[in-house]
Motif scaffolding. Structure first.
Motif, short mmCIF file in Angstrom:
data_model
loop_
_atom_site.label_atom_id
_atom_site.label_comp_id
_atom_site.label_asym_id
_atom_site.label_seq_id
_atom_site.Cartn_x
_atom_site.Cartn_y
_atom_site.Cartn_z
N PHE A 21 23.02 16.93 -27.62
CA PHE A 21 23.22 16.34 -28.94
C PHE A 21 24.66 15.89 -29.11
CE2 PHE A 21 19.90 19.53 -29.10
CZ PHE A 21 18.86 18.86 -29.72
N ALA A 22 24.87 14.95 -30.04
CA ALA A 22 26.21 14.45 -30.33
C ALA A 22 26.25 13.93 -31.76
CB ALA A 22 26.59 13.34 -29.35
N VAL A 23 27.45 13.69 -32.22
CA VAL A 23 27.67 13.05 -33.53
C VAL A 23 27.65 11.55 -33.34
CG1 VAL A 23 29.24 12.82 -35.49
CG2 VAL A 23 29.16 14.98 -34.21
N PHE A 42 29.87 -0.50 -34.10
CA PHE A 42 29.01 0.10 -35.12
C PHE A 42 28.32 1.38 -34.65
CE2 PHE A 42 27.83 -3.22 -38.60
CZ PHE A 42 29.17 -3.45 -38.84
N GLY A 43 28.71 1.90 -33.46
CA GLY A 43 28.08 3.12 -32.95
C GLY A 43 29.03 4.11 -32.33
N PRO A 44 30.03 4.62 -33.07
CA PRO A 44 30.88 5.67 -32.52
C PRO A 44 30.05 6.90 -32.14
CG PRO A 44 31.83 4.77 -34.55
CD PRO A 44 30.42 4.25 -34.45
N LEU A 45 30.18 7.34 -30.88
CA LEU A 45 29.35 8.43 -30.36
C LEU A 45 30.22 9.47 -29.68
CD1 LEU A 45 26.39 9.41 -29.83
CD2 LEU A 45 26.54 8.22 -27.63
N GLY A 46 30.12 10.72 -30.11
CA GLY A 46 30.90 11.79 -29.51
C GLY A 46 31.58 12.62 -30.61
N PRO A 47 32.59 13.41 -30.25
CA PRO A 47 33.44 13.28 -29.07
C PRO A 47 32.82 13.76 -27.76
CG PRO A 47 34.09 15.18 -30.38
CD PRO A 47 33.05 14.46 -31.18
N TRP A 48 31.85 14.66 -27.86
CA TRP A 48 31.25 15.16 -26.63
C TRP A 48 29.75 15.33 -26.79
CZ3 TRP A 48 35.95 17.87 -28.00
CH2 TRP A 48 35.81 18.72 -29.10
N LEU A 49 29.10 15.39 -25.65
CA LEU A 49 27.68 15.72 -25.58
C LEU A 49 27.59 17.24 -25.43
CD1 LEU A 49 25.04 14.07 -23.23
CD2 LEU A 49 25.09 16.51 -23.63
N GLU A 57 23.26 25.01 -25.76
CA GLU A 57 24.31 25.51 -26.63
C GLU A 57 24.06 25.22 -28.10
OE1 GLU A 57 28.33 24.85 -25.61
OE2 GLU A 57 28.12 25.67 -23.58
N VAL A 58 22.98 24.52 -28.41
CA VAL A 58 22.63 24.23 -29.80
C VAL A 58 21.41 25.08 -30.14
CG1 VAL A 58 22.00 22.44 -31.46
CG2 VAL A 58 23.53 21.89 -29.56
N LEU A 59 21.66 26.20 -30.78
CA LEU A 59 20.59 27.18 -31.00
C LEU A 59 19.48 26.63 -31.88
CD1 LEU A 59 22.69 30.46 -31.50
CD2 LEU A 59 21.59 29.60 -29.41
N HIS A 87 18.00 22.02 -36.13
CA HIS A 87 17.47 21.77 -37.47
C HIS A 87 18.15 22.64 -38.52
CE1 HIS A 87 14.24 20.81 -34.50
NE2 HIS A 87 14.48 19.65 -35.06
N ASP A 88 19.35 23.13 -38.21
CA ASP A 88 20.15 23.88 -39.19
C ASP A 88 21.63 23.65 -38.90
OD1 ASP A 88 20.86 25.52 -41.28
OD2 ASP A 88 20.60 27.39 -40.16
N LEU A 89 22.05 22.39 -38.97
CA LEU A 89 23.43 22.01 -38.69
C LEU A 89 24.04 21.33 -39.90
CD1 LEU A 89 22.93 20.44 -35.12
CD2 LEU A 89 23.69 22.78 -35.66
N ASP A 90 25.16 21.86 -40.37
CA ASP A 90 25.86 21.23 -41.49
C ASP A 90 26.50 19.92 -41.04
OD1 ASP A 90 25.28 23.22 -43.37
OD2 ASP A 90 27.02 24.42 -42.78
N MET A 91 26.49 18.92 -41.93
CA MET A 91 27.01 17.59 -41.64
C MET A 91 27.91 17.17 -42.80
SD MET A 91 23.23 16.01 -40.87
CE MET A 91 23.74 14.52 -40.02
N TRP A 92 28.92 16.36 -42.49
CA TRP A 92 29.83 15.91 -43.54
C TRP A 92 30.49 14.60 -43.14
CZ3 TRP A 92 34.92 15.28 -42.09
CH2 TRP A 92 35.30 15.92 -40.88
N LEU A 93 30.93 13.85 -44.14
CA LEU A 93 31.69 12.63 -43.91
C LEU A 93 32.60 12.39 -45.11
CD1 LEU A 93 30.63 9.27 -42.39
CD2 LEU A 93 31.73 9.28 -44.65
#
Length: 282
Positions: free
Chosen positions: A150-152, A178-185, A190-192, A195-201
């Motif tokens: 997964f990535a941002v 129009f598609g900044p992807l990362g910083p990492w994969l 490692e993503v337990l 469907h329970d990840l906080d997001m912000w902008l």
């Protein structure tokens, strides 16, 4: 693992982030974070490498898009119940698929261009799913086996192009940068719970989007399985899964980006991005 691609545009090298947050050079083991490297076998081979045995990358190099060899970027529209509500749309009965063209991919901290003729440039923090192996007609129960990690992604959108210029949404989603992807994969192990990840902008330091992937209408296995019924997914393909509320189009009155504006965004455990808006280059 946290896998990265670093270096000048078009000359990115593969890397791994160690426990101290340093970039370790992987180029003696793989040529890119792409193709078979993203398969379960390929990721297991990388996981077996002791990061301490890899050269440390000095300085603060540019991060490129965190995956190479992308054949397509697929986006799921109106996939957060609270975002659908802010736009006044009915929640879809099945996933809405549209495309973002490959030229849109860029690094997570690269500048974002405002296209010529644009008057409604918008932001969308999204969870991106990176496909690890060829997937065709996969079931929901097996769908996660085809996910590398997964990535941002910031699904930058030009709303006038998207909505007012006829046709489908692709023309409002596909300008360069129009598609900044990362910083990492971040690899799947490692993503337990995706469907329970906080997001912000934030825009210019002011919070615009706050959400959590627990309001997804169609979860990751559903989306991967669904898309694979219509097209074959290949290693490195990117599926962005939708955005929570707080986009500029949904504000009253709408508020859009202009040159000089700065976006910062992130997802818990997946890292953060920062982009400055500039006028489109030739």
């Amino acid at each position: 693992m946290k896998l990265v691609r670093y270096g000048p545009l078009g000359q990115e090298k593969p890397g791994m982030i160690d426990a101290d947050g340093k970039i370790r050079d992987l180029s003696s083991h793989v040529s890119d974070i792409a193709g078979d490297v993203l398969s379960q076998k390929g990721l297991q081979a990388l996981k077996a490498i002791d990061p301490a045995s890899l050269p440390v990358v000095d300085g603060t190099p540019r991060f490129g898009a965190c995956v190479g060899g992308v054949s397509k970027i697929l986006c799921i529209g109106l996939n957060y119940s609270d975002h659908a509500a802010e736009t006044g749309a009915e929640p879809p009965s099945e996933p809405i698929i549209f495309t973002k063209q490959i030229n849109a991919l860029c690094g997570p901290n690269d500048e974002v261009e405002q296209p010529r003729g644009s008057d409604a440039l918008d932001w969308e923090v999204e969870l991106a799913v990176i496909i690890g192996s060829r997937a065709k007609y996969v079931s929901q129960s097996e769908a996660m086996d085809y996910v590398a990690g997964f990535a941002v992604m910031n699904d930058i959108s030009e709303r006038s192009f998207q909505i007012k210029r006829q046709g489908q949404w692709t023309k409002g989603k596909s300008h360069d940068t129009f598609g900044p992807l990362g910083p990492w994969l971040v690899t799947r192990d490692e993503v337990l719970d995706p469907h329970d990840l906080d997001m912000w902008l934030d825009v210019n330091g002011e919070r615009r989007q706050t959400g959590n992937t627990n309001t997804l209408i169609f979860n990751v296995p559903h989306v991967v399985s669904y898309v694979s019924q219509f097209m074959t997914l290949m290693p490195g393909d990117v599926i962005t899964t939708g955005t929570p509320p707080g986009v500029g189009m949904g504000m009253k009155p709408p508020q859009y980006l202009k040159p000089g504006d700065v976006m910062t965004l992130g997802i818990a455990g997946l890292g953060a991005q920062k982009q400055t808006v500039i006028p489109a280059r030739d």
